[in-house]
Design a protein around this motif. Sequence first.
Motif, mmCIF file in Angstrom:
data_model
loop_
_atom_site.group_PDB
_atom_site.id
_atom_site.type_symbol
_atom_site.label_atom_id
_atom_site.label_comp_id
_atom_site.label_asym_id
_atom_site.label_seq_id
_atom_site.Cartn_x
_atom_site.Cartn_y
_atom_site.Cartn_z
ATOM 1 N N HIS A 158 0.842 -1.257 -0.473
ATOM 2 C CA HIS A 158 0.089 -0.295 -0.123
ATOM 3 C C HIS A 158 0.827 1.164 -0.223
ATOM 4 O O HIS A 158 1.929 1.066 -0.167
ATOM 5 N N VAL A 163 0.415 4.720 6.516
ATOM 6 C CA VAL A 163 1.616 5.379 7.855
ATOM 7 C C VAL A 163 1.853 6.326 8.218
ATOM 8 O O VAL A 163 2.293 6.137 9.213
ATOM 9 N N MET A 177 3.554 -3.923 13.003
ATOM 10 C CA MET A 177 4.320 -4.593 11.902
ATOM 11 C C MET A 177 3.912 -6.335 11.528
ATOM 12 O O MET A 177 4.551 -6.752 9.984
ATOM 13 N N ARG A 179 1.283 -7.332 12.765
ATOM 14 C CA ARG A 179 0.090 -8.136 11.730
ATOM 15 C C ARG A 179 0.488 -8.173 10.149
ATOM 16 O O ARG A 179 0.027 -9.086 9.132
ATOM 17 N N TYR A 183 0.281 -10.844 5.875
ATOM 18 C CA TYR A 183 -0.153 -10.801 4.731
ATOM 19 C C TYR A 183 0.887 -11.277 3.504
ATOM 20 O O TYR A 183 1.606 -11.330 3.321
ATOM 21 N N SER A 188 -2.952 -8.591 -0.397
ATOM 22 C CA SER A 188 -3.148 -7.964 -0.103
ATOM 23 C C SER A 188 -3.463 -6.829 -0.538
ATOM 24 O O SER A 188 -4.351 -5.935 0.142
ATOM 25 N N LEU A 228 9.584 5.323 12.416
ATOM 26 C CA LEU A 228 8.397 5.583 12.095
ATOM 27 C C LEU A 228 7.609 6.600 13.024
ATOM 28 O O LEU A 228 7.030 7.353 12.385
HETATM 29 C C1 HEC Z 1 2.110 -7.817 3.263
HETATM 30 C C2 HEC Z 1 1.566 -6.663 2.405
HETATM 31 C C3 HEC Z 1 2.051 -6.149 3.294
HETATM 32 C C4 HEC Z 1 2.749 -4.903 3.577
HETATM 33 C C5 HEC Z 1 4.433 -4.962 3.353
HETATM 34 C C6 HEC Z 1 2.632 -3.667 4.747
HETATM 35 N N1 HEC Z 1 1.698 -3.751 5.056
HETATM 36 FE FE1 HEC Z 1 0.392 -2.215 6.206
HETATM 37 N N2 HEC Z 1 -1.297 -2.891 5.053
HETATM 38 C C7 HEC Z 1 -1.430 -3.914 4.894
HETATM 39 C C8 HEC Z 1 -3.005 -4.219 5.046
HETATM 40 C C9 HEC Z 1 -3.775 -5.729 3.291
HETATM 41 C C10 HEC Z 1 -3.716 -3.743 5.462
HETATM 42 C C11 HEC Z 1 -4.829 -2.974 5.468
HETATM 43 C C12 HEC Z 1 -5.781 -4.471 6.199
HETATM 44 C C13 HEC Z 1 -5.113 -4.112 7.621
HETATM 45 O O1 HEC Z 1 -5.338 -2.946 8.505
HETATM 46 O O2 HEC Z 1 -4.359 -5.296 9.305
HETATM 47 C C14 HEC Z 1 -2.745 -2.424 5.858
HETATM 48 C C15 HEC Z 1 -3.007 -1.764 7.050
HETATM 49 C C16 HEC Z 1 -1.737 -0.749 7.138
HETATM 50 C C17 HEC Z 1 -2.275 0.383 8.147
HETATM 51 C C18 HEC Z 1 -3.030 0.401 8.792
HETATM 52 C C19 HEC Z 1 -4.351 0.153 9.455
HETATM 53 C C20 HEC Z 1 -3.749 0.446 11.063
HETATM 54 O O3 HEC Z 1 -3.441 -0.622 12.174
HETATM 55 O O4 HEC Z 1 -3.378 1.654 11.087
HETATM 56 C C21 HEC Z 1 -1.370 0.680 8.506
HETATM 57 C C22 HEC Z 1 0.045 2.252 9.903
HETATM 58 C C23 HEC Z 1 -0.048 0.080 7.610
HETATM 59 N N3 HEC Z 1 -0.748 -1.109 7.181
HETATM 60 C C24 HEC Z 1 1.425 -0.138 7.931
HETATM 61 C C25 HEC Z 1 2.343 -0.594 7.937
HETATM 62 C C26 HEC Z 1 3.648 -0.243 8.154
HETATM 63 C C27 HEC Z 1 4.517 0.496 9.045
HETATM 64 C C28 HEC Z 1 4.458 -1.138 7.466
HETATM 65 C C29 HEC Z 1 5.888 -1.573 7.467
HETATM 66 C C30 HEC Z 1 6.589 -2.792 8.397
HETATM 67 C C31 HEC Z 1 3.497 -2.408 6.343
HETATM 68 N N4 HEC Z 1 2.261 -1.679 6.675
HETATM 69 C C32 HEC Z 1 3.652 -3.187 5.586
HETATM 70 C C33 HEC Z 1 -0.933 -5.374 4.073
HETATM 71 C C34 HEC Z 1 1.006 -4.881 4.436
#
Ligand code: HEC
Length: 578
Positions: A158, A163, A177, A179, A183, A188, A228
């Motif tokens: 995304h 972020v 992180m 979570r 994915y 995702s 971050l």
């Molecule tokens: C493998 C795919 C993937 C990667 C790599 C990834 N994200 Fe995500 N992210 C998602 C998905 C799918 C969602 C929506 C579902 C959710 O919120 O869990 C999301 C949602 C979010 C959100 C909004 C939801 C919330 O909990 O606030 C944040 C902030 C976020 N990501 C931060 C990060 C950061 C920081 C990193 C790097 C360390 C990262 N993402 C790397 C797939 C990814």
Amino acid sequence: MTSRLGLLVGGVAVVLALAPIPALVRAQGSTSALTGAVRSQAEGLMEGVVVIATRDGSAVMTSVTTNERGEYAFPRTHLEKGTYRIAIRAAGYVLPEGDRPVQVGNGAPARLDLSLQTATKDQLAHQLTTVEWWNSMPGTAAQKDLLVRTMVNCGFCHDMERVMRSRYTADQFLPVMGRMSTYAADNSSACGVGSARHCDTKTLGRVQVQSAAQVPTDERSKALAAYLASVNLSGGRTTWNFPLTPMPRPKGKATRAIVTVFPIPRQPSVIHDLTVDRQGQVWYGDSGWGYLGKLEPKTGKFREYETPQSWPDPRPGFKRIVGIQDVEADADGRIWAVTGFLGTKSGYFDPRTEKWTTFDMPAPVWAFLPAFHKGQSTTLWSTATTAPAPAPLTAFRLNAALGKVDVTTPVGEPGGRPFCYQVERDPHDNMICAGFYNSNIVVVDAKTGKSRAYPTPTPNAGPRRGRADDDGHFWFGEFLADKAAVFDIATGSIREFPFSAKYMSAYAAAPDHHGGGWASSTGSDRVVRIDRNGTTTEYLMPVYYDARKVVVDPSASRTTVWLPNKNLSQLIRIEPLD
Ligand code: HEC
């Protein structure tokens, strides 16, 4: 060998009624359907503003860019009669009343002048590309490298906006992180980008690799979480405590292209890769939902075919989706496909019979296909990355005519972490390996099985994906070095072409038909063209795009380039005017 026919007709067909484009004309004068000038109080007439037209009743977006006099022109070949909504892309500016309507007729060109207003900081934050966030953020090179220089970073699934708008402290970031790492990297995106889309539980269930998220405890994750939290909106900050700095707008040649965005009618879709056959038809794989799709650009018609039933991931407890990752058209017009990462299936779809022929691979293989050069249609190289240590990285050549693997050979990729990100070949079926971790290009001789490695001039450049031309020039993206490169198989030399900004992360590259190449950049929304003389031109896309493969249409007399836009489920076409 198994085969099964799956067909989807009617429901997904969407007619976009684009006129054929036999001779692309210069976008100006009496051949225009819609023209105008773009200005702002701050700058007067503005060069490099992307103007985007969407016809009522259609989802297809067509865009052109203003020239040095601030003028834009949509050629008649690309806009039929109708009512359009006009939007713009120019970081730091907005259309004061939002999208503007305009009528396009068959007679004289319609005219729509646009006056832009300076964006608020919050609007600008929504406009920034991921690379612009990375370069705007304060922080040491080490902190930023920690964030950016990995194969799957926070800007991979995304954009960075979510972020940066988050309010997590360092401690709160760690479970987030954890979570994220549950994915599937390439599926995702179905959960949306920015605030535009979101993930329902059904979709989320498909994209999660394992159900239990672990909170990371390693020092790197802790350092990244702390970094971050120092640049997002935590600690009660209402805005970012640093200036948001966009990259310069396109200029000169970079303003001279028509870009068309075709959304996939079936949503959600995850279009990882595409290929263009010798008739100019675009074929794409859906790695999330198991379809092979086809777009006929001349009519705008989509048609989709289900993947064989034998292709779901059989591993118990594994939720990873195994749809189609990469697709390639062979010399006989068959469409080869491989299942997702470390799947064990590959095969081809024959458009004439609409039947699949599939093969079991001898081991889980990494999922990017080599090109089919002139006369090549029966063999396919892949590498297995999961052979138990200390077994070497192994290359397999599937021979479809024999129905089995006819060459098995170790890949002599020197260095600590042998791994071919892209498996490619030359016209003599010698395998070419883009060694991501060890930063070299390896050629495996098809006859002797012997390997020879060539290090990239820039150390740790991270060669990712690429394509060889029929004369043995392998174009590839240097992901960790923000450069495209070309390897000459005859001489073993590698020439590099730097992009204009740090962190523009070249993902893939491909040769054009004039001795130059094209490259996709992760996070900058720009596509880079490299002329035969080495000059680079960076075209700004009308949409956020998630860089994957870049494909030059083999059938088009004028250069036409296609990209899958995985995270937004779109196909993008670029037609440069020069
Ligand atoms: C493998 C795919 C993937 C990667 C790599 C990834 N994200 Fe995500 N992210 C998602 C998905 C799918 C969602 C929506 C579902 C959710 O919120 O869990 C999301 C949602 C979010 C959100 C909004 C939801 C919330 O909990 O606030 C944040 C902030 C976020 N990501 C931060 C990060 C950061 C920081 C990193 C790097 C360390 C990262 N993402 C790397 C797939 C990814």
